[in-house]
Design a protein around this motif. Structure first.
Motif, PDB file in Angstrom:
ATOM      1  N   TYR A  29       3.543  -3.771  30.093  1.00  0.00           N
ATOM      2  CA  TYR A  29       4.932  -4.035  29.731  1.00  0.00           C
ATOM      3  C   TYR A  29       5.504  -5.247  30.262  1.00  0.00           C
ATOM      4  O   TYR A  29       6.097  -6.069  29.876  1.00  0.00           O
ATOM      5  N   GLU A  30       5.094  -5.362  31.729  1.00  0.00           N
ATOM      6  CA  GLU A  30       5.465  -6.380  32.543  1.00  0.00           C
ATOM      7  C   GLU A  30       5.071  -7.889  32.101  1.00  0.00           C
ATOM      8  O   GLU A  30       5.859  -8.783  31.776  1.00  0.00           O
ATOM      9  N   THR A  40      11.953   4.465  31.545  1.00  0.00           N
ATOM     10  CA  THR A  40      11.087   5.838  32.216  1.00  0.00           C
ATOM     11  C   THR A  40      10.189   6.563  31.632  1.00  0.00           C
ATOM     12  O   THR A  40      10.309   6.240  30.135  1.00  0.00           O
ATOM     13  N   ALA A  41       9.554   7.417  32.027  1.00  0.00           N
ATOM     14  CA  ALA A  41       8.681   8.197  31.156  1.00  0.00           C
ATOM     15  C   ALA A  41       9.389   8.909  30.187  1.00  0.00           C
ATOM     16  O   ALA A  41       9.070   8.933  28.948  1.00  0.00           O
ATOM     17  N   GLY A  42      10.494   9.539  30.360  1.00  0.00           N
ATOM     18  CA  GLY A  42      11.379  10.327  29.565  1.00  0.00           C
ATOM     19  C   GLY A  42      12.055   9.458  28.300  1.00  0.00           C
ATOM     20  O   GLY A  42      11.953   9.898  27.405  1.00  0.00           O
ATOM     21  N   ARG A  43      12.489   8.282  28.798  1.00  0.00           N
ATOM     22  CA  ARG A  43      13.051   7.432  27.698  1.00  0.00           C
ATOM     23  C   ARG A  43      11.917   7.137  26.703  1.00  0.00           C
ATOM     24  O   ARG A  43      12.092   6.804  25.569  1.00  0.00           O
ATOM     25  N   ARG A  44      10.618   6.462  27.512  1.00  0.00           N
ATOM     26  CA  ARG A  44       9.480   6.154  26.510  1.00  0.00           C
ATOM     27  C   ARG A  44       9.060   7.408  25.538  1.00  0.00           C
ATOM     28  O   ARG A  44       8.957   7.110  24.225  1.00  0.00           O
ATOM     29  N   LEU A  45       9.206   8.541  25.982  1.00  0.00           N
ATOM     30  CA  LEU A  45       9.078   9.567  24.897  1.00  0.00           C
ATOM     31  C   LEU A  45      10.066   9.758  23.944  1.00  0.00           C
ATOM     32  O   LEU A  45       9.907  10.154  22.944  1.00  0.00           O
ATOM     33  N   ASP A  46      11.259   9.671  24.395  1.00  0.00           N
ATOM     34  CA  ASP A  46      12.542   9.694  23.667  1.00  0.00           C
ATOM     35  C   ASP A  46      12.104   8.615  22.416  1.00  0.00           C
ATOM     36  O   ASP A  46      12.612   8.945  21.132  1.00  0.00           O
ATOM     37  N   GLU A  75       4.771  19.259  28.506  1.00  0.00           N
ATOM     38  CA  GLU A  75       5.235  20.408  27.943  1.00  0.00           C
ATOM     39  C   GLU A  75       6.400  20.502  27.012  1.00  0.00           C
ATOM     40  O   GLU A  75       6.786  21.139  26.085  1.00  0.00           O
ATOM     41  N   LYS A  76       7.589  19.686  27.471  1.00  0.00           N
ATOM     42  CA  LYS A  76       8.682  20.095  27.037  1.00  0.00           C
ATOM     43  C   LYS A  76       8.986  18.917  25.746  1.00  0.00           C
ATOM     44  O   LYS A  76       9.748  19.435  24.883  1.00  0.00           O
ATOM     45  N   LYS A  77       8.553  17.764  25.864  1.00  0.00           N
ATOM     46  CA  LYS A  77       8.582  16.952  25.069  1.00  0.00           C
ATOM     47  C   LYS A  77       7.481  16.371  24.077  1.00  0.00           C
ATOM     48  O   LYS A  77       7.266  16.460  23.084  1.00  0.00           O
ATOM     49  N   SER A 114       3.309   7.690  23.925  1.00  0.00           N
ATOM     50  CA  SER A 114       4.372   6.998  24.646  1.00  0.00           C
ATOM     51  C   SER A 114       4.242   5.720  25.465  1.00  0.00           C
ATOM     52  O   SER A 114       5.334   4.824  25.734  1.00  0.00           O
ATOM     53  N   GLY A 115       2.819   5.466  25.833  1.00  0.00           N
ATOM     54  CA  GLY A 115       2.825   4.405  26.614  1.00  0.00           C
ATOM     55  C   GLY A 115       2.889   4.706  28.254  1.00  0.00           C
ATOM     56  O   GLY A 115       3.592   5.580  28.510  1.00  0.00           O
TER      57      GLY A 115
END
Length: 268
Positions: A116-117, A125-131, A164-166, A109-110
């Motif tokens: 990026y910059e 965010t880390a969560g959105r990159r995983l999504d 663990e979740k994603k 996911s990066g």
């Protein structure tokens, strides 16, 4: 655990070296007998001089595919954020054909914010990159199936990370190889979590090759461990692919050679 053989990979870091030096390191790695050669997907060095020499991942993999004849090749790992998923699938299919079916499609996911910059990608965010990764993986799989020609053979997909979740759920759903930098205690726990995700979708965790970064702990390096000390506890838990990093400009293979000798003894 699975009886699949032990394999040794080298990660030739594409930084702080000329391309001639990187090419020579790849030649020496294949001659040494490694099973897999990885680079990584970044635009700037991850350690040492932050503005030192550095080369791009996928154009390099195409050159590696022409240079080599036996070993598998891949990125450890491709950053999902940097390319359209359908384009990435087409790139991977092309490199797979250049190599006659030796590509491992490594993806994650990066995480490296400077990439990026400086290149204009949204870090999120880390969560959105995983999504985003979760949304990209089915597109990659669909595009690979639709391309003409399709990949040479079954193209292994490697997913890196330990969330663990994603992340581990994505590993259960999509990966042939899971890569982590975990030590034995953490690996045991993560494998239990992965097994739970596999059970939930009716897949055997034995179908997934467990890959661990060794010979220096994780992204920040560390003191290399002897394979008998570092590798055997991981082996008992089910790890079968062990990846040793090497840095330019000299690309010292002393540690890598020890792991190749250990592999041959274990597999005998």
């Amino acid at each position: 655990m699975t009886s699949r053989p032990v394999r040794i990979a080298v990660q030739i870091q594409p930084q702080h070296a000329s391309y001639d030096q990187i090419r020579d390191a790849l030649r020496r790695a294949e001659d040494l007998g490694v099973d897999v050669a990885f680079n990584w997907d970044h635009f700037y060095p991850l350690n040492g001089d932050p503005d030192g020499q550095h080369f791009e991942c996928w154009t390099m993999l195409a050159a590696w595919a022409e240079q080599t004849s036996r070993i598998q090749l891949g990125a450890l790992v491709t950053c999902n954020s940097y390319r359209n998923p359908d384009l990435l699938a087409d790139m991977a299919r092309t490199v797979d054909h250049i190599s006659n079916g030796r590509l491992i499609l490594g993806i994650g996911s990066g995480w490296f914010e400077r990439d990026y910059e400086q290149y204009g990608f949204d870090f999120k965010t880390a969560g959105r990159r995983l999504d985003d990764l979760a949304a990209a993986l089915p597109r990659i799989e669909s595009r690979l199936a639709a391309l003409h020609p399709t990949p040479v053979g079954p193209m292994p997909m490697l997913i890196g990370g330990g969330g663990e979740k994603k992340t581990l759920r994505l590993v259960a759903q999509h990966a042939n190889i899971w890569h982590t930098f975990a030590g034995a205690e953490v690996l045991a726990h993560k494998l239990d979590v992965l097994r739970g995700h596999c059970d939930a979708i009716g897949r055997s965790v034995e179908e997934i090759e467990v890959s661990v970064g060794v010979g220096g702990r994780g992204r920040d390096g560390g003191v290399p461990g002897a394979p008998e000390v570092e590798g055997e506890p991981l082996l008992k838990l089910g790890a079968r692919l062990f990846t040793i990093p090497t840095a330019g400009p000299e690309f010292d293979f002393a540690t890598l050679q020890d792991w190749v000798v250990w592999r041959d003894r274990i597999n005998a």
